[in-house]
Design a protein around this motif. Structure first.
Motif, mmCIF file in Angstrom:
data_model
loop_
_atom_site.group_PDB
_atom_site.id
_atom_site.type_symbol
_atom_site.label_atom_id
_atom_site.label_comp_id
_atom_site.label_asym_id
_atom_site.label_seq_id
_atom_site.Cartn_x
_atom_site.Cartn_y
_atom_site.Cartn_z
ATOM 1 N N VAL A 58 0.832 -1.198 0.000
ATOM 2 C CA VAL A 58 0.000 0.000 0.000
ATOM 3 C C VAL A 58 0.870 1.252 0.000
ATOM 4 O O VAL A 58 0.775 2.087 -0.896
ATOM 5 N N ILE A 59 1.740 1.399 1.006
ATOM 6 C CA ILE A 59 2.571 2.599 1.145
ATOM 7 C C ILE A 59 3.672 2.309 2.157
ATOM 8 O O ILE A 59 3.549 1.394 2.967
ATOM 9 N N GLY A 60 4.713 3.105 2.124
ATOM 10 C CA GLY A 60 5.801 2.929 3.072
ATOM 11 C C GLY A 60 6.487 4.243 3.404
ATOM 12 O O GLY A 60 6.233 5.268 2.780
ATOM 13 N N SER A 61 7.364 4.176 4.404
ATOM 14 C CA SER A 61 8.118 5.343 4.850
ATOM 15 C C SER A 61 9.413 4.873 5.488
ATOM 16 O O SER A 61 9.665 3.679 5.593
ATOM 17 N N THR A 62 10.210 5.830 5.931
ATOM 18 C CA THR A 62 11.486 5.541 6.574
ATOM 19 C C THR A 62 11.456 6.052 8.006
ATOM 20 O O THR A 62 10.919 7.122 8.274
ATOM 21 N N ILE A 63 12.027 5.272 8.907
ATOM 22 C CA ILE A 63 12.220 5.724 10.283
ATOM 23 C C ILE A 63 13.613 6.335 10.326
ATOM 24 O O ILE A 63 14.607 5.663 10.067
ATOM 25 N N HIS A 64 13.672 7.619 10.650
ATOM 26 C CA HIS A 64 14.948 8.326 10.600
ATOM 27 C C HIS A 64 15.850 7.938 11.767
ATOM 28 O O HIS A 64 15.416 7.879 12.904
ATOM 29 N N LYS A 65 17.118 7.698 11.422
ATOM 30 C CA LYS A 65 18.129 7.404 12.427
ATOM 31 C C LYS A 65 18.887 8.692 12.732
ATOM 32 O O LYS A 65 19.245 9.430 11.830
ATOM 33 N N LYS A 66 19.081 8.948 14.016
ATOM 34 C CA LYS A 66 19.874 10.089 14.464
ATOM 35 C C LYS A 66 20.743 9.618 15.608
ATOM 36 O O LYS A 66 20.483 8.587 16.214
ATOM 37 N N LYS A 67 21.740 10.395 15.916
ATOM 38 C CA LYS A 67 22.619 10.034 17.032
ATOM 39 C C LYS A 67 22.018 10.547 18.333
ATOM 40 O O LYS A 67 22.545 11.450 18.962
ATOM 41 N N GLU A 68 20.885 9.995 18.697
ATOM 42 C CA GLU A 68 20.179 10.333 19.928
ATOM 43 C C GLU A 68 19.827 9.039 20.644
ATOM 44 O O GLU A 68 19.750 7.977 20.027
ATOM 45 N N ASP A 69 19.570 9.148 21.946
ATOM 46 C CA ASP A 69 19.178 7.962 22.720
ATOM 47 C C ASP A 69 17.889 7.357 22.189
ATOM 48 O O ASP A 69 17.748 6.141 22.080
ATOM 49 N N LEU A 122 3.252 5.627 16.464
ATOM 50 C CA LEU A 122 4.504 6.267 16.840
ATOM 51 C C LEU A 122 5.600 5.238 16.665
ATOM 52 O O LEU A 122 5.386 4.042 16.903
ATOM 53 N N CYS A 123 6.776 5.696 16.284
ATOM 54 C CA CYS A 123 7.887 4.762 16.142
ATOM 55 C C CYS A 123 9.203 5.523 16.222
ATOM 56 O O CYS A 123 9.230 6.752 16.198
ATOM 57 N N GLY A 124 10.269 4.791 16.294
ATOM 58 C CA GLY A 124 11.588 5.398 16.336
ATOM 59 C C GLY A 124 12.652 4.361 16.608
ATOM 60 O O GLY A 124 12.402 3.153 16.544
ATOM 61 N N ILE A 125 13.828 4.868 16.924
ATOM 62 C CA ILE A 125 14.979 4.013 17.213
ATOM 63 C C ILE A 125 15.458 4.320 18.626
ATOM 64 O O ILE A 125 15.531 5.477 19.029
ATOM 65 N N VAL A 126 15.799 3.282 19.385
ATOM 66 C CA VAL A 126 16.418 3.425 20.699
ATOM 67 C C VAL A 126 17.861 2.955 20.571
ATOM 68 O O VAL A 126 18.108 1.827 20.135
ATOM 69 N N THR A 127 18.803 3.825 20.941
ATOM 70 C CA THR A 127 20.220 3.444 20.905
ATOM 71 C C THR A 127 20.815 3.354 22.306
ATOM 72 O O THR A 127 21.943 2.913 22.465
ATOM 73 N N ASN A 128 20.061 3.782 23.317
ATOM 74 C CA ASN A 128 20.506 3.703 24.705
ATOM 75 C C ASN A 128 20.171 2.306 25.228
ATOM 76 O O ASN A 128 19.005 1.982 25.446
ATOM 77 N N SER A 129 21.195 1.488 25.439
ATOM 78 C CA SER A 129 20.968 0.089 25.818
ATOM 79 C C SER A 129 20.439 -0.066 27.241
ATOM 80 O O SER A 129 19.965 -1.149 27.605
ATOM 81 N N THR A 130 20.468 0.987 28.059
ATOM 82 C CA THR A 130 19.938 0.873 29.423
ATOM 83 C C THR A 130 18.429 1.095 29.473
ATOM 84 O O THR A 130 17.808 0.862 30.504
ATOM 85 N N ILE A 131 17.827 1.556 28.362
ATOM 86 C CA ILE A 131 16.378 1.737 28.320
ATOM 87 C C ILE A 131 15.721 0.395 28.016
ATOM 88 O O ILE A 131 15.944 -0.188 26.959
ATOM 89 N N HIS A 132 14.913 -0.081 28.979
ATOM 90 C CA HIS A 132 14.236 -1.374 28.821
ATOM 91 C C HIS A 132 12.733 -1.233 28.657
ATOM 92 O O HIS A 132 12.058 -2.196 28.296
#
Length: 171
Positions: free
Chosen positions: A78-89, A104-114
């Motif tokens: 149907v349709i798609g998009s990109t989840i933007h990667k940034k150098k943030e937690d 809502l969506c995103g990337i988590v790079t802080n490994s202490t966030i559970h």
């Protein structure tokens, strides 16, 4: 003899017609047919009774998310998009794919966030929802929260450590 020849021609025509009308019978085939390039599929997530699914996938070090729909036994992109990667937690994106699937969506790079909680208002009431995670590596995870209806800012995110202590907040 003519009947035999007619039957053979009919059978050949039937197989040719069937071969030409083959539709994608899985999500990967639907993505291929739509020309969507991907290196890896991370997860399929059913959305609703309309037989819609989200597909999270990787392509060239980026994260894509798409919407596919099942119609009888075939799938259609149907349709798609990109989840933007940034150098943030934690990053935050709001998507409403095809105006039918708000999340809502995103990337988590802080490994202490559970645990990640989103907080927002719906009809003057505060709603809190917990994110689901998709592990990409020991350093990156996709997070997402399906919403019941489209939302407007502000949306507050709070990340918690394994012991329940707050580790990160967006506000």
């Amino acid at each position: 003899m003519k009947l035999y020849r007619s039957v053979i021609i009919f059978i050949l025509f039937f197989f040719l017609l069937a071969a030409c009308s083959i539709k994608p019978n899985n999500i990967n085939d639907a993505m291929d047919e739509a020309g969507i390039k991907y290196d890896q599929i991370y997860r399929y997530e059913d959305v609703d009774a309309e037989k819609l699914s989200l597909v999270f996938y990787g392509i060239n070090s980026q994260i894509g998310v798409g919407l596919v729909q099942k119609d009888h036994n075939t799938w259609k992109w149907v349709i798609g998009s990109t989840i933007h990667k940034k150098k943030e937690d934690v990053t935050l994106s709001y998507l409403n794919l095809d105006k039918r699937v708000p999340f809502l969506c995103g990337i988590v790079t802080n490994s202490t966030i559970h645990q990640l909680i989103a907080e927002y208002s719906v009809d003057s009431e505060t709603v809190k929802k917990q994110a689901e995670f998709i592990e990409l590596s020991d350093k990156e995870r996709i997070w997402f929260i399906k919403l019941d209806k489209p939302q407007r800012p502000p949306i507050k995110l709070t990340g918690y450590k394994e012991n329940g202590d707050m580790e990160w907040t967006s506000n």
